[in-house]
Scaffold this active site. Structure first.
Site, short mmCIF file in Angstrom:
data_model
loop_
_atom_site.label_atom_id
_atom_site.label_comp_id
_atom_site.label_asym_id
_atom_site.label_seq_id
_atom_site.Cartn_x
_atom_site.Cartn_y
_atom_site.Cartn_z
N GLY A 13 3.13 -29.16 -1.52
CA GLY A 13 3.27 -27.78 -1.06
C GLY A 13 2.01 -27.20 -0.46
N SER A 14 1.16 -28.02 0.14
CA SER A 14 -0.04 -27.44 0.75
C SER A 14 0.31 -26.62 1.99
CB SER A 14 -1.08 -28.51 1.06
OG SER A 14 -0.67 -29.35 2.10
N ARG A 49 25.10 -37.19 0.16
CA ARG A 49 24.33 -36.25 0.95
C ARG A 49 25.14 -34.99 1.27
NH1 ARG A 49 19.84 -37.29 3.03
NH2 ARG A 49 20.14 -39.54 3.01
N MET A 58 11.48 -33.93 1.86
CA MET A 58 11.62 -35.35 2.22
C MET A 58 13.06 -35.82 2.13
SD MET A 58 8.55 -35.82 3.03
CE MET A 58 8.37 -37.58 3.21
N ARG A 59 13.92 -35.08 2.78
CA ARG A 59 15.32 -35.50 2.81
C ARG A 59 15.88 -35.33 4.21
NH1 ARG A 59 18.56 -36.50 -1.24
NH2 ARG A 59 20.37 -35.71 -0.12
N ASN A 73 10.60 -27.60 11.23
CA ASN A 73 10.01 -28.69 10.46
C ASN A 73 8.60 -28.95 10.98
OD1 ASN A 73 9.92 -30.89 8.59
ND2 ASN A 73 10.29 -32.30 10.29
N HIS A 83 5.89 -32.21 11.19
CA HIS A 83 5.89 -33.66 11.05
C HIS A 83 4.48 -34.18 11.35
CE1 HIS A 83 7.42 -37.74 11.10
NE2 HIS A 83 6.69 -37.94 12.18
N SER A 120 3.05 -32.02 14.51
CA SER A 120 3.96 -31.33 15.43
C SER A 120 4.87 -30.38 14.65
CB SER A 120 4.88 -32.33 16.14
OG SER A 120 4.15 -33.36 16.77
N THR A 167 17.02 -30.41 14.69
CA THR A 167 18.35 -30.75 15.22
C THR A 167 18.87 -31.95 14.43
OG1 THR A 167 17.46 -32.25 16.87
CG2 THR A 167 17.75 -29.96 17.54
N GLU A 210 18.96 -34.88 15.27
CA GLU A 210 18.16 -36.07 15.50
C GLU A 210 16.89 -36.01 14.64
OE1 GLU A 210 16.30 -38.37 19.37
OE2 GLU A 210 17.30 -36.45 19.62
N ASP A 256 13.45 -35.83 13.27
CA ASP A 256 12.15 -35.61 13.91
C ASP A 256 12.26 -35.58 15.44
OD1 ASP A 256 10.94 -35.63 11.38
OD2 ASP A 256 10.67 -37.80 11.42
N GLU A 291 -2.17 -29.08 10.20
CA GLU A 291 -0.83 -28.56 9.88
C GLU A 291 -0.93 -27.14 9.34
OE1 GLU A 291 1.73 -31.08 7.54
OE2 GLU A 291 0.80 -32.90 8.30
C1 GRF Z 1 3.00 -33.01 5.48
O1 GRF Z 1 2.19 -34.00 6.04
C2 GRF Z 1 4.18 -32.74 6.35
O2 GRF Z 1 3.91 -32.85 7.71
C3 GRF Z 1 5.11 -33.83 5.92
O3 GRF Z 1 4.94 -33.93 4.53
C4 GRF Z 1 3.65 -33.48 4.18
C5 GRF Z 1 3.84 -32.36 3.21
O4 GRF Z 1 2.63 -31.95 2.64
N1 GRF Z 1 6.46 -33.56 6.37
P1 GRF Z 1 2.61 -30.65 1.72
O5 GRF Z 1 3.68 -30.83 0.65
O6 GRF Z 1 2.84 -29.44 2.56
O7 GRF Z 1 1.23 -30.66 1.10
#
Ligand code: GRF
Length: 222
Positions: free
Chosen positions: A17-18, A69, A94-95, A111, A113, A140, A145, A147, A149, A178
């Protein structure tokens, strides 16, 4: 904190959760959004502690309790609708989301990525970038969508790859970027400057013909 001119949002996480923390900090500093809830598919993660420390409502919806799912995503949508978000922020969630879920929140879900998309979709981007001998890497922000990423790109930031960098060092450098670009994009949405219309990213009334790039002085091009 709350108010009619604040964009209501829900943040979905799976881990540290950073990025959530960067957003919490920016909201505290005046970004006009209200984080109505943080939802995690994993119990006990650091991101939930961060939310609780900031006084934000948390929910855990453990995917292991669901047979597939589709049923998970229906339950997730029900949880989200309780909070009436105008924006759903995926921050290390992460899903893979089902098409029905994505369609329900089309144009209202972002999102982040850890790669310079369209390069290196999917997992383990830092090691894959090193293995490929790339000279630069980055992050990014994009609309979600069906698709994976692959949705319309909004803003990117790059980092140079130094000799000797390992995946962990690279991840830390990318994460620092990020934490700048994600709140910036969310601010544009909150200020009514950014929308998705007919698959096109519109910023300040103009369609983007590609992602904006964060410059070293912190300002996006152009
Ligand atoms: C980040 O690198 C994000 O781009 C990816 O997962 C990581 C999450 O990091 N999808 P955090 O949980 O926000 O620290």
């Amino acid at each position: 904190m709350n108010g009619p001119d604040r964009l209501p949002l829900v943040v979905l996480i799976s881990g540290s959760g950073s990025n959530l923390q960067a957003l919490i900090d920016q909201v505290a500093a005046g970004l006009p959004a209200e984080i109505r809830a943080v939802v995690s598919n994993r119990p006990g993660v650091r991101g939930l502690e961060r939310a609780q420390a900031a006084g934000i409502t948390t929910r855990v919806l453990d995917h292991q309790a669901f047979p597939d799912r589709e049923s998970y995503d229906i339950a997730l949508a029900t949880v989200l609708e309780d909070f009436q978000p105008q924006l759903v922020v995926l921050a290390g969630f992460m899903r893979i989301l089902s098409p029905a879920f994505v369609q329900r929140f089309r144009g209202r879900m972002l999102n982040i990525h850890p790669s310079l998309l369209p390069k290196f979709r999917g997992l383990h981007t830092h090691q894959r970038v090193l293995d490929a001998g790339e000279r630069e890497h980055g992050a990014s922000v994009h609309y979600v969508t069906e698709e994976l990423d692959g949705g319309p790109l909004i803003l990117q930031a790059s980092v140079p790859i130094e000799p000797g960098d390992d995946a962990e060092q690279l991840a830390a450098k990318v994460l620092a970027k990020e934490h700048i670009i994600y709140p910036k994009v969310i601010r544009w949405v909150a200020e009514g400057r950014l929308t998705l219309q007919n698959g096109n990213v519109i910023l300040d009334g103009n369609p983007l013909d590609g992602p904006l790039i964060l410059k070293n002085n912190g300002n996006p091009l152009p």
